[in-house]
Design a protein around this motif. Structure first.
Motif, short mmCIF file in Angstrom:
data_model
loop_
_atom_site.label_atom_id
_atom_site.label_comp_id
_atom_site.label_asym_id
_atom_site.label_seq_id
_atom_site.Cartn_x
_atom_site.Cartn_y
_atom_site.Cartn_z
N GLU A 63 0.74 -1.06 0.27
CA GLU A 63 0.21 0.10 -0.04
C GLU A 63 0.90 1.27 -0.13
O GLU A 63 0.45 2.24 -0.65
CB GLU A 63 -0.99 -0.16 1.25
CG GLU A 63 -2.16 -0.91 1.08
CD GLU A 63 -3.03 -0.68 0.00
OE1 GLU A 63 -3.25 0.42 -0.38
OE2 GLU A 63 -3.88 -1.61 -0.32
N ASP A 64 2.23 1.17 0.52
CA ASP A 64 3.03 2.23 0.65
C ASP A 64 4.07 2.29 -0.30
O ASP A 64 5.11 2.81 -0.07
CB ASP A 64 3.59 2.42 2.11
CG ASP A 64 2.51 2.63 2.92
OD1 ASP A 64 1.45 3.25 3.02
OD2 ASP A 64 2.59 1.86 4.36
N PHE A 65 3.85 1.65 -1.37
CA PHE A 65 4.92 1.40 -2.44
C PHE A 65 5.41 2.88 -3.16
O PHE A 65 4.44 4.01 -3.13
CB PHE A 65 4.30 0.67 -3.51
CG PHE A 65 5.21 0.45 -4.76
CD1 PHE A 65 6.45 -0.23 -4.84
CD2 PHE A 65 5.09 1.55 -5.82
CE1 PHE A 65 7.34 -0.44 -6.00
CE2 PHE A 65 6.07 1.34 -7.13
CZ PHE A 65 7.05 0.45 -7.03
N GLU A 66 6.54 2.88 -3.18
CA GLU A 66 7.25 4.20 -3.93
C GLU A 66 8.35 3.65 -4.79
O GLU A 66 9.22 2.57 -4.62
CB GLU A 66 8.29 5.05 -2.68
CG GLU A 66 7.12 5.78 -1.67
CD GLU A 66 7.91 6.69 -0.78
OE1 GLU A 66 8.93 7.17 -1.15
OE2 GLU A 66 7.50 6.76 0.33
N ALA A 67 8.07 4.33 -6.01
CA ALA A 67 9.01 3.62 -6.99
C ALA A 67 10.34 3.59 -6.56
O ALA A 67 10.74 4.66 -5.91
CB ALA A 67 8.84 4.48 -8.25
N PRO A 68 11.49 2.79 -7.05
CA PRO A 68 12.70 2.76 -6.44
C PRO A 68 13.31 3.84 -7.23
O PRO A 68 12.97 4.43 -8.45
CB PRO A 68 13.28 1.56 -7.10
CG PRO A 68 12.51 1.23 -8.28
CD PRO A 68 11.15 1.49 -7.75
N ASP A 69 14.38 4.47 -6.91
CA ASP A 69 15.35 5.63 -7.55
C ASP A 69 16.76 4.99 -7.00
O ASP A 69 16.82 4.03 -6.40
CB ASP A 69 15.01 7.08 -6.88
CG ASP A 69 15.28 6.99 -5.37
OD1 ASP A 69 16.30 6.40 -4.97
OD2 ASP A 69 14.55 7.56 -4.73
N ASP A 70 17.62 5.87 -7.73
CA ASP A 70 18.91 5.55 -7.83
C ASP A 70 19.51 5.37 -6.11
O ASP A 70 20.68 4.61 -6.06
CB ASP A 70 20.04 6.64 -8.38
CG ASP A 70 19.65 6.51 -9.98
OD1 ASP A 70 19.00 5.45 -10.33
OD2 ASP A 70 19.86 7.44 -10.84
N ALA A 71 19.08 6.08 -5.32
CA ALA A 71 19.36 6.14 -4.04
C ALA A 71 18.94 4.98 -3.15
O ALA A 71 19.39 4.43 -2.19
CB ALA A 71 19.20 7.40 -3.42
N THR A 72 17.90 4.25 -3.65
CA THR A 72 17.32 2.98 -2.91
C THR A 72 17.52 1.56 -3.68
O THR A 72 17.28 0.66 -2.98
CB THR A 72 15.85 3.25 -2.62
OG1 THR A 72 15.16 3.52 -3.87
CG2 THR A 72 15.85 4.61 -1.87
N PHE A 73 17.92 1.78 -5.15
CA PHE A 73 17.83 0.32 -5.67
C PHE A 73 18.76 0.80 -7.11
O PHE A 73 18.45 1.80 -7.65
CB PHE A 73 16.69 0.07 -5.92
CG PHE A 73 16.45 -1.32 -6.98
CD1 PHE A 73 16.72 -2.55 -6.05
CD2 PHE A 73 16.33 -1.20 -8.15
CE1 PHE A 73 16.64 -3.67 -6.87
CE2 PHE A 73 16.34 -2.47 -8.93
CZ PHE A 73 16.43 -3.58 -8.32
N ASP A 74 19.37 -0.21 -7.40
CA ASP A 74 20.12 0.08 -8.61
C ASP A 74 19.70 -1.12 -9.63
O ASP A 74 18.82 -0.69 -10.45
CB ASP A 74 21.64 -0.26 -8.59
CG ASP A 74 22.43 0.44 -10.01
OD1 ASP A 74 22.53 1.69 -9.94
OD2 ASP A 74 22.69 -0.67 -10.79
N HIS A 75 19.78 -2.52 -9.59
CA HIS A 75 19.39 -3.48 -10.37
C HIS A 75 19.58 -4.83 -9.96
O HIS A 75 20.28 -4.98 -8.76
CB HIS A 75 20.08 -3.20 -11.77
CG HIS A 75 21.54 -3.70 -11.83
ND1 HIS A 75 22.51 -2.81 -11.55
CD2 HIS A 75 22.15 -4.68 -12.28
CE1 HIS A 75 23.73 -3.27 -11.56
NE2 HIS A 75 23.46 -4.69 -11.98
N VAL A 76 18.83 -5.58 -10.51
CA VAL A 76 18.92 -7.17 -10.09
C VAL A 76 19.62 -7.67 -11.54
O VAL A 76 19.29 -7.50 -12.40
CB VAL A 76 17.63 -7.65 -9.99
CG1 VAL A 76 17.92 -9.19 -9.77
CG2 VAL A 76 17.14 -7.34 -8.72
N ALA A 77 20.72 -8.59 -11.41
CA ALA A 77 21.36 -9.02 -12.42
C ALA A 77 21.26 -10.51 -12.79
O ALA A 77 21.23 -11.41 -11.85
CB ALA A 77 22.93 -8.81 -12.51
#
Length: 131
Positions: A63-77
Motif C-alpha cells: 500500500e505504501d509502495f514508492e518507485a525505486p530511485d538511484d538512492a534506494t535500488f540499482d538493479h538485479v542482474a
C-alpha cells in the motif's frame, strides 16, 4: 559462512500491481509465475517469479509502495542462457525496450548485457552468454 547461491529476492510493487507484474515477467519475459492460487486465496502475501531452478523473486503488493530511485535500488542482474543478439531479438519481439547495453563485470566475469526496466521502475540486467 559458505554461501552457495542467491535463494530469492523480494520486490515490492503497488497494491494493485500483481497483475501487471505477472503480465511483464510471465508474458513478456517468459518466466514462470508460482503461488498465484495461494496469493489469490490469501495464503501467501506475494507471487513468485521463477528465475532459475534454485532462485525466485517474490513480488509483493505494498500500500505504501514508492518507485525505486538511484538512492534506494540499482538493479538485479540475471544470467541468461542466450547470446546477446538472440536476447535482444526476444525482447524486441515481446515489446520490451532495452534501456542500455554494456559489458559489465559480474560474478562470472565480463559478458554482454542489456538493461530493461519493469513497470514499477526496477532495472533488470540481463547478462548474455560470453561471445
Amino acid at each position: 559462512m559458505d554461501v552457495t547461491e542467491i535463494d530469492h529476492v523480494n520486490l515490492h510493487v503497488p497494491a494493485d500491481g500483481v497483475e501487471t507484474a505477472v503480465e511483464f515477467y510471465r508474458d513478456r519475459l517468459g518466466l514462470a509465475i508460482e503461488n498465484e492460487e495461494k496469493y489469490a486465496s490469501g495464503d501467501k502475501p506475494f507471487v513468485s517469479v521463477r528465475l532459475a531452478p534454485g532462485a525466485v523473486m517474490h513480488v509483493q503488493p505494498d500500500e505504501d509502495f514508492e518507485a525505486p530511485d538511484d538512492a534506494t535500488f540499482d538493479h538485479v542482474a540475471l544470467r541468461v542462457d542466450a547470446d546477446i543478439e538472440s536476447l535482444k531479438a526476444e525482447l524486441a519481439d515481446a515489446g520490451v525496450a532495452v534501456d542500455r547495453e554494456l559489458e559489465p563485470l559480474g560474478a562470472t566475469g565480463v559478458a554482454p548485457a542489456v538493461y530493461v526496466t519493469d513497470p514499477f521502475g526496477y532495472t533488470l540486467e540481463l547478462k548474455a552468454e560470453r561471445s
